[in-house]
Write a protein that holds these residues in place. Structure first.
Motif, short mmCIF file in Angstrom:
data_model
loop_
_atom_site.label_atom_id
_atom_site.label_comp_id
_atom_site.label_asym_id
_atom_site.label_seq_id
_atom_site.Cartn_x
_atom_site.Cartn_y
_atom_site.Cartn_z
N TRP A 49 42.01 30.59 29.43
CA TRP A 49 42.37 29.84 30.89
C TRP A 49 43.44 28.83 30.93
O TRP A 49 44.00 28.38 30.90
N GLU A 50 42.49 27.61 29.91
CA GLU A 50 43.04 26.40 29.69
C GLU A 50 44.29 26.38 28.89
O GLU A 50 45.23 25.81 29.17
N ALA A 51 44.53 27.18 28.56
CA ALA A 51 45.67 27.30 27.39
C ALA A 51 46.89 27.55 27.82
O ALA A 51 47.96 27.74 27.65
N ALA A 52 46.87 28.41 28.88
CA ALA A 52 47.92 29.43 29.77
C ALA A 52 46.88 29.33 30.84
O ALA A 52 46.05 30.69 30.68
N HIS A 53 47.95 29.20 31.97
CA HIS A 53 47.56 29.84 32.97
C HIS A 53 48.42 29.71 34.47
O HIS A 53 49.36 28.68 34.02
N LEU A 54 48.44 30.57 36.00
CA LEU A 54 49.21 30.62 36.67
C LEU A 54 49.27 28.82 37.00
O LEU A 54 48.29 28.47 37.06
N HIS A 55 50.76 28.55 37.82
CA HIS A 55 50.23 27.46 38.53
C HIS A 55 48.74 27.18 39.62
O HIS A 55 49.37 27.71 40.16
N GLY A 56 47.78 26.39 39.26
CA GLY A 56 47.62 26.14 40.33
C GLY A 56 45.85 26.47 40.37
O GLY A 56 44.72 26.77 40.81
N ALA A 57 45.51 28.06 38.90
CA ALA A 57 45.09 29.01 39.40
C ALA A 57 43.58 28.56 38.53
O ALA A 57 43.76 27.32 37.64
N ILE A 58 42.60 28.69 38.96
CA ILE A 58 41.52 27.86 38.80
C ILE A 58 40.78 28.94 38.03
O ILE A 58 40.52 30.53 38.80
N HIS A 59 40.03 29.16 36.87
CA HIS A 59 38.66 29.78 36.52
C HIS A 59 37.60 30.25 37.33
O HIS A 59 36.88 28.92 37.63
N VAL A 60 37.44 31.70 37.16
CA VAL A 60 35.91 32.02 37.44
C VAL A 60 34.93 32.83 36.71
O VAL A 60 35.87 33.70 36.40
N GLN A 61 34.04 32.34 36.39
CA GLN A 61 33.19 32.84 35.18
C GLN A 61 32.24 33.94 36.11
O GLN A 61 31.66 33.56 37.22
N VAL A 62 33.18 34.98 35.97
CA VAL A 62 33.11 36.40 37.29
C VAL A 62 30.63 36.43 37.08
O VAL A 62 30.37 36.71 37.88
N ASP A 63 30.27 36.74 35.16
CA ASP A 63 29.06 37.06 35.07
C ASP A 63 28.25 36.04 35.77
O ASP A 63 26.81 35.78 35.43
N THR A 64 28.60 34.48 36.13
CA THR A 64 27.75 33.75 36.43
C THR A 64 28.17 32.98 37.97
O THR A 64 26.99 33.03 38.85
N ASP A 65 29.60 32.94 38.59
CA ASP A 65 29.75 32.29 39.31
C ASP A 65 29.95 33.17 40.17
O ASP A 65 29.81 32.28 41.70
N LEU A 66 30.30 34.40 40.08
CA LEU A 66 29.58 35.03 40.87
C LEU A 66 29.04 36.65 41.10
O LEU A 66 29.20 37.67 41.42
N SER A 67 27.82 36.47 40.29
CA SER A 67 27.02 37.43 39.75
C SER A 67 25.60 37.06 39.88
O SER A 67 25.42 35.35 40.11
N ILE A 68 24.06 37.58 39.65
CA ILE A 68 22.66 36.63 40.01
C ILE A 68 23.19 37.21 38.51
O ILE A 68 22.26 37.74 37.87
N PRO A 69 23.20 35.76 37.02
CA PRO A 69 22.78 36.27 36.06
C PRO A 69 20.98 36.59 35.69
O PRO A 69 21.44 37.40 34.53
N ALA A 70 20.39 36.59 36.20
CA ALA A 70 18.83 37.03 36.00
C ALA A 70 18.84 38.50 36.13
O ALA A 70 17.47 39.02 35.65
N ALA A 71 19.65 38.49 37.20
CA ALA A 71 19.31 40.66 37.17
C ALA A 71 19.50 41.28 36.32
O ALA A 71 20.56 41.54 35.55
N THR A 72 18.99 42.41 36.39
CA THR A 72 19.50 43.13 35.35
C THR A 72 20.29 44.25 35.87
O THR A 72 20.67 45.48 34.84
N HIS A 73 20.53 44.34 36.86
CA HIS A 73 20.86 45.60 37.80
C HIS A 73 21.71 45.21 39.51
O HIS A 73 21.08 43.67 39.55
N ASN A 74 22.14 45.67 39.96
CA ASN A 74 22.30 45.15 41.04
C ASN A 74 23.37 43.80 41.34
O ASN A 74 23.32 43.10 41.63
N HIS A 75 24.13 43.34 40.84
CA HIS A 75 24.55 42.01 39.90
C HIS A 75 25.08 41.47 40.79
O HIS A 75 25.08 40.16 41.57
N HIS A 76 25.30 41.82 41.87
CA HIS A 76 26.12 41.70 43.56
C HIS A 76 25.57 40.33 44.25
O HIS A 76 24.21 40.37 44.36
N PRO A 77 25.47 39.00 44.65
CA PRO A 77 25.11 38.40 45.40
C PRO A 77 24.90 38.62 46.86
O PRO A 77 25.86 39.68 46.66
N PRO A 78 23.76 38.60 47.30
CA PRO A 78 23.73 38.82 49.49
C PRO A 78 25.13 37.98 49.34
O PRO A 78 26.05 37.44 49.18
#
Length: 285
Positions: A49-78
């Motif tokens: 992402w830092e090397a090349a991205h759309l103008h203004g695009a923000i990087h999101v780390q899906v497996d941590t930013d939008l997930s429950i990292p400690a979960a072994t399944h059902n990773h979606h947050p409430p």
């Protein structure tokens, strides 16, 4: 922007200059092919992402930013937890959002599914960064700054998930439990990232990657529907999707919605949860 779940590169480029320009999320993340059973490895897509991205695009780390990292399944947050996380990226309930990635489109689909679940107007860039570049459109490098918004109240606007207990009691029939993994993974002929190889009995196989062409663009609606019907899936009934850990299944969901099929739920635990219980059968064939 158009009513479907995808937006083309040219349409997005035109929208960036308007008064209601969307927030753009780059969801790039590398999920490595397993070399042996139980081999689950990921690498951040932040450097890409830092090397090349759309103008203004923000990087999101899906497996941590939008997930429950400690979960072994059902990773979606409430829902409210997810909304609070998205607020840090400048997204609230009414924020038009476009998601893409540079790693095959799978993580963009996962992000789309999560945002759609709580009612955010969200689109996926058809073909991702490759399509953007193929159209001759500009990219930039270096960091981009998110503009956080105030916390907001979230609730699901559609049924999105099916849990293990309900799935075990569901009589799917007519091929309506669909595995989104590749045929070798479905058949158990290649290593799996999870505990055991194979597929859930009674399920059929529609590989996620086959719903997109060689350029990474989604196939036409009629072709997507035909691929499901060829497996015996009844698209007039609810379609239940699973994969290894709830990522590939969202790609199938994205393609189905683009083909006009809305009655979908995902078994987010997928084979990660199912294979961990030795009392639950898996078929290889």
């Amino acid at each position: 922007m158009n009513p479907g779940p995808f937006i083309g590169a040219a349409e997005l480029f035109a929208a960036l200059g308007g008064d209601t320009a969307p927030v753009i999320l780059d969801a790039s993340l590398v999920l490595h092919r397993p070399q042996f059973d139980g081999d689950f490895r990921t690498d951040s897509g932040r450097s890409a992402w830092e090397a090349a991205h759309l103008h203004g695009a923000i990087h999101v780390q899906v497996d941590t930013d939008l997930s429950i990292p400690a979960a072994t399944h059902n990773h979606h947050p409430p829902p409210q937890d997810l909304a609070d996380r998205l607020a840090r990226f400048g997204i609230d309930a009414d924020t038009p959002t476009v998601v893409y990635d540079s790693t095959g489109g799978f993580w963009a689909a996962r992000t789309w599914y999560l945002l759609r679940w709580i009612g955010i107007p969200v689109w996926v860039l058809d073909g991702g960064l490759d399509a953007w570049r193929a159209a001759g459109l500009p990219v930039e490098s270096g960091p981009a700054q998110a503009r956080p918004v105030a916390s907001w109240s979230a609730r699901p606007v559609r049924e999105a998930w099916i849990e293990l207990d309900e799935l075990r009691e569901t009589e799917c029939g007519a091929g309506n439990l669909v595995c989104a993994l590749s045929l070798p993974a479905f058949s158990g002929t290649e290593p799996t990232r999870y505990t055991r190889r194979g597929h859930i009995p009674g399920s059929v196989n529609v590989p996620a990657r086959e719903l997109f062409d060689d350029r990474g663009l989604v196939r036409p609606p009629a072709e997507i529907r035909e691929r499901y019907r060829d497996t015996g899936t009844d698209l007039g009934r609810e379609v239940l999707l699973y994969c290894g850990g709830g990522i590939s299944a969202t790609v199938n969901a994205l393609a189905l919605v683009s083909a006009g099929v809305e009655t979908i739920r995902i078994y987010d635990g997928s084979l990660e949860e199912w294979s961990a219980d030795p009392t639950l059968p898996l078929h290889t064939s």
